[in-house]
Design a protein around this motif. Structure first.
Motif, mmCIF file in Angstrom:
data_model
loop_
_atom_site.group_PDB
_atom_site.id
_atom_site.type_symbol
_atom_site.label_atom_id
_atom_site.label_comp_id
_atom_site.label_asym_id
_atom_site.label_seq_id
_atom_site.Cartn_x
_atom_site.Cartn_y
_atom_site.Cartn_z
ATOM 1 N N LEU A 1 -8.102 11.756 -12.438
ATOM 2 C CA LEU A 1 -6.568 11.805 -12.601
ATOM 3 C C LEU A 1 -6.341 12.960 -11.714
ATOM 4 O O LEU A 1 -5.060 13.583 -11.057
ATOM 5 C CB LEU A 1 -6.589 11.253 -13.692
ATOM 6 N N GLY A 2 -6.822 13.844 -12.545
ATOM 7 C CA GLY A 2 -6.674 15.356 -11.811
ATOM 8 C C GLY A 2 -6.278 15.517 -10.413
ATOM 9 O O GLY A 2 -5.832 16.387 -10.513
ATOM 10 N N ILE A 3 -7.714 15.618 -9.831
ATOM 11 C CA ILE A 3 -8.165 15.616 -8.508
ATOM 12 C C ILE A 3 -7.348 14.886 -7.897
ATOM 13 O O ILE A 3 -6.552 15.564 -6.472
ATOM 14 C CB ILE A 3 -9.012 15.719 -8.173
ATOM 15 N N GLY A 4 -6.426 13.431 -8.181
ATOM 16 C CA GLY A 4 -5.788 13.040 -7.482
ATOM 17 C C GLY A 4 -4.726 13.556 -7.414
ATOM 18 O O GLY A 4 -3.425 13.564 -6.803
ATOM 19 N N ALA A 5 -4.235 13.531 -8.584
ATOM 20 C CA ALA A 5 -2.797 14.275 -8.826
ATOM 21 C C ALA A 5 -2.400 15.863 -7.458
ATOM 22 O O ALA A 5 -1.735 15.648 -7.160
ATOM 23 C CB ALA A 5 -2.148 14.268 -10.320
ATOM 24 N N GLN A 6 -4.090 16.317 -7.685
ATOM 25 C CA GLN A 6 -3.387 17.282 -7.446
ATOM 26 C C GLN A 6 -3.192 16.974 -5.894
ATOM 27 O O GLN A 6 -3.021 17.654 -5.152
ATOM 28 C CB GLN A 6 -4.922 18.574 -7.285
ATOM 29 N N GLN A 7 -4.197 16.191 -4.793
ATOM 30 C CA GLN A 7 -4.047 15.935 -3.739
ATOM 31 C C GLN A 7 -3.330 15.114 -3.586
ATOM 32 O O GLN A 7 -2.225 15.552 -2.235
ATOM 33 C CB GLN A 7 -5.163 15.050 -3.362
ATOM 34 N N ILE A 8 -2.948 14.510 -4.406
ATOM 35 C CA ILE A 8 -1.175 13.397 -3.700
ATOM 36 C C ILE A 8 0.393 14.798 -3.717
ATOM 37 O O ILE A 8 0.687 15.034 -2.829
ATOM 38 C CB ILE A 8 -0.705 12.540 -4.421
ATOM 39 N N ASN A 9 -0.049 15.476 -4.541
ATOM 40 C CA ASN A 9 0.758 17.096 -4.252
ATOM 41 C C ASN A 9 1.041 17.541 -3.090
ATOM 42 O O ASN A 9 1.753 17.719 -2.728
ATOM 43 C CB ASN A 9 0.818 17.945 -5.765
ATOM 44 N N SER A 10 -0.428 17.732 -2.775
ATOM 45 C CA SER A 10 -0.579 18.952 -1.876
ATOM 46 C C SER A 10 -0.261 18.323 -0.546
ATOM 47 O O SER A 10 0.617 18.238 0.055
ATOM 48 C CB SER A 10 -1.936 18.683 -1.447
ATOM 49 N N GLY A 11 -0.069 16.408 -0.433
ATOM 50 C CA GLY A 11 0.295 15.696 0.597
ATOM 51 C C GLY A 11 1.638 15.918 0.867
ATOM 52 O O GLY A 11 1.955 15.601 2.230
ATOM 53 N N LEU A 12 2.410 15.181 -0.395
ATOM 54 C CA LEU A 12 3.600 15.148 -0.358
ATOM 55 C C LEU A 12 4.355 16.905 -0.064
ATOM 56 O O LEU A 12 4.731 17.288 0.958
ATOM 57 C CB LEU A 12 4.320 15.210 -1.727
ATOM 58 N N ILE B 1 -11.554 8.400 -4.914
ATOM 59 C CA ILE B 1 -10.452 9.076 -4.542
ATOM 60 C C ILE B 1 -11.468 10.891 -4.441
ATOM 61 O O ILE B 1 -10.633 11.396 -3.082
ATOM 62 C CB ILE B 1 -9.861 9.817 -6.428
ATOM 63 N N GLY B 2 -12.806 11.349 -4.945
ATOM 64 C CA GLY B 2 -13.324 11.848 -4.616
ATOM 65 C C GLY B 2 -13.887 12.427 -2.992
ATOM 66 O O GLY B 2 -13.734 12.676 -2.376
ATOM 67 N N LEU B 3 -13.518 10.827 -2.772
ATOM 68 C CA LEU B 3 -14.414 10.883 -0.748
ATOM 69 C C LEU B 3 -12.945 11.117 -0.614
ATOM 70 O O LEU B 3 -13.406 12.355 0.611
ATOM 71 C CB LEU B 3 -14.416 9.554 -0.853
ATOM 72 N N LEU B 4 -11.972 11.323 -0.623
ATOM 73 C CA LEU B 4 -10.425 11.793 -0.036
ATOM 74 C C LEU B 4 -10.861 13.631 -0.438
ATOM 75 O O LEU B 4 -10.060 14.424 0.418
ATOM 76 C CB LEU B 4 -9.303 11.560 0.386
ATOM 77 N N PHE B 5 -10.755 14.053 -1.652
ATOM 78 C CA PHE B 5 -10.753 15.245 -2.015
ATOM 79 C C PHE B 5 -11.636 15.972 -2.156
ATOM 80 O O PHE B 5 -11.328 16.923 -1.070
ATOM 81 C CB PHE B 5 -10.241 15.339 -3.594
ATOM 82 N N TYR B 6 -12.410 15.211 -1.456
ATOM 83 C CA TYR B 6 -14.492 16.631 -1.400
ATOM 84 C C TYR B 6 -14.661 16.581 0.155
ATOM 85 O O TYR B 6 -15.241 16.769 1.019
ATOM 86 C CB TYR B 6 -15.177 15.943 -1.626
ATOM 87 N N GLY B 7 -13.512 14.728 0.806
ATOM 88 C CA GLY B 7 -14.841 14.597 1.828
ATOM 89 C C GLY B 7 -14.924 15.752 3.230
ATOM 90 O O GLY B 7 -15.647 15.940 3.887
#
Length: 496
Positions: A201-212, A98-104
């Motif tokens: 899990l926290g940053i993943g939920a944030q980024q999924i929300n952002s993508g949606l 998840i970090g690779l996509l969140f921080y990429g």
């Protein structure tokens, strides 16, 4: 039925429930205590995290290229359980997905705007930003994983000890690993795992929300993120129920395929020549300045020193906290490899891939900001990736692929974590009971939700930094014990 569960499981799950209740009943007190403790640890022990990361990197290289490199992680005639491509896929999925996509995109452009030193929003700060991103996700990070995974695999598969963190201390403290000291070590490992994975899990939920929000205009809110974590919890518990060889293996291969497709799509649709030239320039300077970057503080400049604590020290704490999780998982899938083969694979190859990933994604973000004048650095960490997609062809398609990849990484990381937590609280069993994995899945999701709801990402970071300090001390003792064991084995081989 309850008798077949270990006392370690009941003790640690009880502590987890108490923590969840603390967050539900006294959320403000929880945040205040953790924030204050984090500040003290960063001020007094920041040097310890910095020293530890470099120490593990040096030790890993020593083990790989010394006489100990030929020792096998298993019996002399053991063969690897997984093919090399599948092995690599599992390493990445459990490690930093998840970090690779969140921080990429977001980390390099954040450092460009607020660099570790010097003036921000300059060409030099763009190069420095990428260089420090490589540092945070490169050799030091994977070396921390490698040393712990090496110890766990060696004692489990060659010496027949339980796959527990406490077992790695046996050469130093002997049978006391089976008493209160061993329980304390394993409980620290359990909660370091929970807090470390909770960040993902926290940053993943944030980024999924952002993508949606980008694709479907769904509002960005904690309620939506809570729903996402709830759905993901159901998915990863279902995956965990299918067992390691099915659930995690298949998801890992799907992750790798999607990541490769996204990487090359992003590269080919973006400014490829600029990005690759920037990558070669910055990666070369990263290698050149690696020793000084890995030990850097700014004691005469309070602002620059705070940057080190906010970014570099946090990352070292995050990686240390992940070691029981990632180390156990890597050890579990690495039976039959030699020490040298293991270290080279776990440190060098992932570092090159991670650096290239950040070079391409971060370099593209910097291109649009520095060259094209688009304000990428002004976006939040979770939205920067989708903002860059807006500047590229096929942006909607890239966003959909990214969302699927974030979701599969999310499920795989949590899936792997429940398996490892099950191992840690089932006396190192390679097949922990489903009820144990299910229980840890619920606790993991609950703690992630509570920390996100009370303190956000900063709350998760505080929990990670706090648990990483005692765990770091344990890892240093573990490394000393491993050196004793390796030397004893080499001497034994000479005497045969």
């Amino acid at each position: 039925m309850l008798r077949k569960f270990t006392s370690m499981f009941w003790i640690s799950i009880s502590i987890g429930i108490v923590f969840v209740l603390w967050g539900v009943i006294f959320p403000e007190n929880l945040v205040a205590v953790m924030t204050d403790l984090q500040a003290v640890l960063l001020d007094k022990f920041g040097w310890f995290y910095q020293f530890s990361a470099t120490f593990f990197f040096v030790v890993a290289l020593f083990f790989a290229f010394s006489k100990y490199g030929k020792i096998k992680l298993g019996k002399d005639d053991d063969k690897p359980d997984y093919s090399t491509p599948t092995w690599f896929a599992m390493l990445f999925s459990a490690g930093m997905g998840i970090g690779l996509l969140f921080y990429g995109v977001s980390e390099p452009v954040s450092h460009y705007a607020s660099p570790p030193f010097g003036k921000g929003n300059s060409i030099e700060s763009a190069k420095v930003g990428l260089r420090y991103t490589y540092l945070h996700w490169g050799f030091h990070a994977w070396a921390i994983y490698a040393v712990v995974a090496l110890a766990l695999a060696y004692y489990k598969f060659r010496k027949g000890l339980p796959g527990l963190m406490s077992a790695t201390l046996y050469p130093v403290i002997g049978d006391r690993t089976k008493g209160p000291i061993g329980y304390i070590v394993d409980i620290i490992a359990v909660f370091a795992t929970i807090f470390g994975v909770a960040i993902s899990l926290g940053i993943g939920a944030q980024q999924i929300n952002s993508g949606l929000n980008y694709l479907l205009n769904i509002p960005v809110s904690f309620t939506i993120q809570l729903i996402i974590m709830g759905i993901a919890t159901i998915l990863f518990i279902t995956s965990a129920a299918s067992g390691l060889s099915k659930g995690i293996k298949y998801l890992s291969n799907v992750n790798m395929l999607l990541a490769v497709v996204l990487f090359f799509s992003f590269l080919l649709l973006g400014p490829a020549q600029f990005v690759l030239e920037l990558f070669l320039t910055t990666f070369g300077s990263y290698l050149q300045k690696l020793p000084s970057m890995g030990l850097r503080f700014s004691p005469f400049n309070k602002e620059d020193n705070q940057w080190v604590k906010d970014w570099t020290i946090f990352y070292w704490a995050w990686w240390i906290s992940w070691t029981p999780f990632v180390g156990t998982f890597i050890a579990r899938v690495s039976k039959g490899r030699t020490v040298r083969e293991f270290i080279v694979a776990v440190i060098i190859v992932p570092t090159l891939v991670c650096s290239l990933w950040f070079g391409v994604f971060g370099g593209t973000g910097l291109y649009f900001d520095v060259i094209k004048g688009v304000d990428v650095a002004g976006q939040s960490l979770e939205t920067a990736l989708f903002y860059v997609y807006d500047q590229m062809p096929l942006s909607a398609l890239l966003s959909v692929i990214s969302l699927f990849l974030i979701i599969t990484f999310f499920v795989t990381s949590a899936d792997s974590a429940t398996f490892v937590l099950g191992m840690q609280t089932s006396n190192g069993s390679l097949n922990p009971p489903f009820f144990v994995k299910f229980s840890w899945g619920i606790i993991l999701a609950a703690i992630a939700a509570i920390l996100m709801g009370t303190g956000g990402i900063s709350g998760l970071q505080a929990a990670t930094i706090i648990t990483a300090l005692p765990l770091g001390v344990i890892l240093l003792v573990m490394t000393y014990g491993m050196l004793l064991s390796f030397q004893k084995e080499i001497n034994g081989a000479k005497n045969k």
